[in-house]
Design an enzyme around this catalytic site. Structure first.
Site, PDB file in Angstrom:
ATOM      1  N   ASP A   1     -32.472  -4.150  10.941  1.00  0.00           N
ATOM      2  CA  ASP A   1     -33.261  -5.318  10.638  1.00  0.00           C
ATOM      3  C   ASP A   1     -32.548  -5.668   9.150  1.00  0.00           C
ATOM      4  OD1 ASP A   1     -35.298  -7.295   9.650  1.00  0.00           O
ATOM      5  OD2 ASP A   1     -36.212  -6.519  11.474  1.00  0.00           O
TER       6      ASP A   1
ATOM      7  N   SER B   1     -33.849 -11.309  11.197  1.00  0.00           N
ATOM      8  CA  SER B   1     -34.742 -10.664  12.183  1.00  0.00           C
ATOM      9  C   SER B   1     -35.461 -11.780  13.047  1.00  0.00           C
ATOM     10  CB  SER B   1     -35.943 -10.043  11.280  1.00  0.00           C
ATOM     11  OG  SER B   1     -36.802  -9.074  12.041  1.00  0.00           O
TER      12      SER B   1
END
Length: 314
Positions: A168, A53
């Site tokens: 993610d 991320s």
């Protein structure tokens, strides 16, 4: 007097390969910048970088030799610029924003990079949306890989990567220690930004000055939202109950924090790093990039508290 043991330790350190696992954590990832800066100031340069991320974004810029540039970019960022950068649209499928503008901006600003262009070994972590598998991205377009690793559910649309839709990486591996090990790192530094996700220090919306979720919602729906609320608000309040103090982005953030807290604890228990850095940033909201100085100083603090010579000699 230098002993044979000292010489052996010195040679061992010279031959040692070092990895750094940069964890997920949205705005808290600004602390990654301070930690890497501290390492570099002491002549410590990781050979292997793994990022999830926000850790993917910082790690990619570091691996590309553009660390100063990404640090300056974060310094210039504020919430309104971030929202404009995300470019939320009603037409985006699978999230408030599709992330295409992010990729365009990064290519124009930092260059259209392939993993083969990087100065260091980089692995980025994403999640296969349909299978739930952890996916390691280490070839192809760097910025598309970063976009996939940062595709926060509900906020950024899933990314089509060779026919698989990716989300993610924090959904499966918020602090990717194992990716560093698998690539060949002898010792791994991990930066865990999820240390206080569910602590009592996390403020409720009424106590917090974090307005990012509300601003993002407003930027998405704008006046259209206002007209709808004028119509339905009287109906919502008919029963006299208080309005829920959480907006959509708040709910997504809290829900994923609960999940990431459990996953982070589990993964780090089974795949512990050699050196763990845990900035205390539980009070920082998902999009509070306006708090750059506070977040950066906390990264400096945790890095300063480590005796690097001693830790890397073990």
């Amino acid at each position: 007097m230098t002993t044979s043991s000292d010489q052996a330790n010195s040679q061992s350190q010279e031959n040692m390969t070092l990895g750094i696992a940069l964890g997920a954590g949205a705005a808290k990832g600004i602390s990654h910048l301070a930690i890497i800066r501290s390492l570099l100031s002491q002549g410590i340069e990781p050979h292997f970088i793994a990022g999830t991320s926000i850790g993917a974004l910082v790690g990619a810029c570091y691996a590309a030799g553009q660390f100063d540039e990404i640090e300056d970019w974060f310094k210039s960022l504020n919430l309104k610029k971030l929202v404009a950068f995300l470019d939320p649209k009603l037409t985006s499928r699978g999230g408030l924003a599709d992330g295409a503008q992010f990729v365009t901006y990064m290519k124009e600003t930092f260059g259209d990079l392939d993993f083969t262009d990087l100065d260091k070994n980089l692995t980025l972590v994403a999640t296969d949306m349909t299978s739930g598998r952890e996916i390691w991205l280490d070839s192809g377009s760097v910025w598309e890989a970063v976009r996939a690793s940062m595709a926060y559910p509900g906020v950024i649309s899933p990314v089509n990567w060779d026919g698989r839709y990716l989300l993610d990486g924090g959904l499966v591996n918020p602090v990717p220690v194992i990716a560093c090990r698998a690539k060949g790192a002898d010792r791994v530094i991990a930066v865990n930004l999820n240390n206080e996700l569910l602590s009592s220090k996390r403020r409720s919306p009424k106590q917090s000055d974090d307005k990012s979720g509300k601003i993002i919602e407003q930027s998405l729906i704008g006046k259209f939202s206002g007209k709808i609320l004028q119509t339905v608000q009287p109906l919502i309040n008919m029963n006299g109950k208080d309005k829920i103090p959480y907006n959509t982005v708040d709910v997504l953030s809290y829900a994923l924090n609960i999940m990431q807290d459990k996953i982070t604890r589990s993964r780090l228990a089974g795949e512990p790093p050699d050196i763990m850095l845990t900035p205390r940033l539980g009070h920082i909201g998902m999009f509070e990039v306006d708090k750059f100085d506070e977040i950066y100083k906390e990264g400096q603090r945790v890095a300063k508290n480590v005796d690097w010579d001693e830790e890397l000699r073990r």
